[in-house]
Each structure stands twice: as structure tokens, then as C-alpha cells.
Design a protein around this motif. Structure first.
Motif: not given
Length: 268
Positions: A15-18, A190-198, A228-234, A249-253
């Protein structure tokens, strides 16, 4: 695989990811087309001061961090409008100062036992159900405001001078956009952290930009990619027991680099 949906923490994470994906698709698109990625990075890192302040005062993290981040975002917006030649320096100072303030406040907080890594790299698996209504409210507010001012954002994004000549309130829309970025950043942390936000804020819009011809379609495709990235990464995180934010982020990258192998549809 469907059995993992029986776990409450996974339901909350999805839910948070969506909700975050909606934010990334809409605000991320405006960030990319307006070329304010550096400002967004500054807002994201400055927000850590809000995290430290919330724990120091013993108050709920989400609303306190949102208020603090909005303050930092508005300062950056004011600086970039009034002193563009010094904007990168001021943003860099606010970036570092916010993080330093957050670390100091956490250090002096009695009984401090916060997992620093969860805020740096995300803790979507630990999002409590009580946070979801507030996150939904934030996502809804962003959606309503962007729809309301969509035409103004569209004109401003592609030709600021033309927008001013047509009487579009560019300064107001710019402050509004930066404020929305601030609200969005708090959710994405909350999802990927402040370092990976961008990364999550820019990778889906970048891929979408290469294959769409309008701002609205870019937002739509970017949102779907974020989902797609969020669900796959989860799923990857759950199956391999690695940090969820990094997995997303790995999936997105990977998809980001693969996108260069596909033809640019705008050329047709």
C-alpha cells in the motif's frame, strides 16, 4: 507467491509502495522536465533534520518531518528565485546542515535507539498501518493540486518566459511545485530512504520521457513504471532477504540502462 500477501507487513508495504508510486510518477515528472533534480536532492537530505527533531521532541515522525521539510523546501525555492547564481551553494549548505542537525538531535535524544539505516536506505517493510491514512492524504493532496494547476505547470515546465507573458503565476507555481516535492520526499523516504530518493523520483520519469509526447502521458507511464519497480523490488527483497529500498532501486536501475537499448518513440 501469493501467500506473502497474507502478512500484514507486506500488505502495508504494498500500500505504501503504491501510494509512493503515484507521487513519483506525478511529481517526478515535474522534477525532471523542470530540471530541479539538484534541489530535490537538497530537500531530501535536509529532511533528515526533521527526523532528528521528531525523535528529540518525542513527536510523530511523519508530520514533524513533513513540516520541517516544507520549511527547508520553501527556503530553497526562495533562494533559487532571488539569487540563482548562488543557489547551488545555498542548497548544498542546507543539504549538509539538515543532515548534521538530524544526526546531532538523534545523538542527544535520551534513549535513542533508532535504526539509522532505515532512514538512509528505506524501511518500507516496517511501515505501520497507522501511517497509511496520512500517506494517502498526502498523495491525494498532491494529486488534487497538480490536477488543479495542471495547465499552469505544463506551460511553465516547457517555456517559462512564454508562461510569464501569458500571465501564468510562475513564481506561485514554482513555490507550489517545490512544496509538493518536499511533501513527496517525506513519503518516498519511507520506501527507499533519503539516499535513494532521487533515483526513484527521476528514473521512471526519465524512461517515460523517451516514449511519450505529452506531460500527462509521461506522468501516467512514469506512475506505472514506479509501481512495477516497487512491486518487483519488494518481491526481490522478500525472496533474497536484502534491503527493500536498495532492491527497488536496483530493479529501477537495470531498467534504466536497458531503456537505452530501446528506440526513442519520440523520434517517430
Amino acid at each position: 507467491m501469493m501467500e506473502i500477501l497474507h502478512f500484514e507487513f507486506m500488505q502495508n508495504a504494498l500500500a505504501a509502495g503504491l501510494l509512493t508510486s503515484i507521487i513519483c510518477g506525478i511529481i517526478g515528472t515535474l522534477v525532471v522536465v523542470n530540471r530541479i533534480v539538484f534541489i530535490s536532492g537538497g530537500i531530501a537530505h535536509a529532511s533528515y533534520g526533521g527526523v532528528g527533531l521528531a525523535f528529540f521532541l518525542g513527536l510523530p515522525v511523519l508530520p514533524v518531518t513533513t513540516a520541517f521539510t516544507l520549511g527547508a523546501a520553501l527556503i530553497m525555492a526562495l533562494v533559487t528565485l532571488r539569487a540563482r547564481e548562488r543557489a547551488d551553494t545555498v542548497i548544498g549548505v542546507l543539504w549538509a546542515s539538515g543532515m548534521a542537525l538530524g544526526i546531532i538531535l538523534l545523538d542527544v535524544t535520551p534513549g535513542y535507539n533508532v535504526d539509522l539505516m532505515s532512514y538512509l536506505f528505506g524501511s518500507i517493510m516496517a511501515v505501520p498501518r497507522s501511517d497509511l491514512p496520512l500517506m494517502a492524504g498526502q498523495a491525494g493532496l498532491v494529486l488534487v493540486l497538480v490536477i488543479t494547476f495542471y495547465r499552469g505547470f505544463m506551460v511553465m515546465s516547457f517555456d517559462e518566459e512564454f508562461a510569464r507573458s501569458r500571465g501564468v503565476p510562475v513564481n506561485f507555481l514554482y513555490f507550489l511545485l517545490i512544496s509538493l516535492v518536499g511533501v513527496s520526499v517525506v513519503m518516498i523516504i519511507r520506501v527507499v530512504g533519503l539516499i535513494l530518493v532521487i533515483a526513484l523520483l527521476t528514473i521512471p520519469p526519465f524512461i517515460a520521457e523517451q516514449r511519450t509526447r505529452s506531460l500527462g502521458s509521461m506522468m501516467t507511464v512514469s506512475t506505472l513504471l514506479s509501481v512495477a519497480f516497487t512491486v518487483s523490488g519488494l518481491l526481490l527483497s522478500y525472496l533474497t532477504d536484502i534491503t527493500s529500498g536498495a532492491a527497488i532501486i536496483a530493479v529501477a536501475s537495470v531498467c534504466f540502462f536497458l531503456s537505452f537499448l530501446l528506440p526513442d518513440r519520440r523520434a517517430h
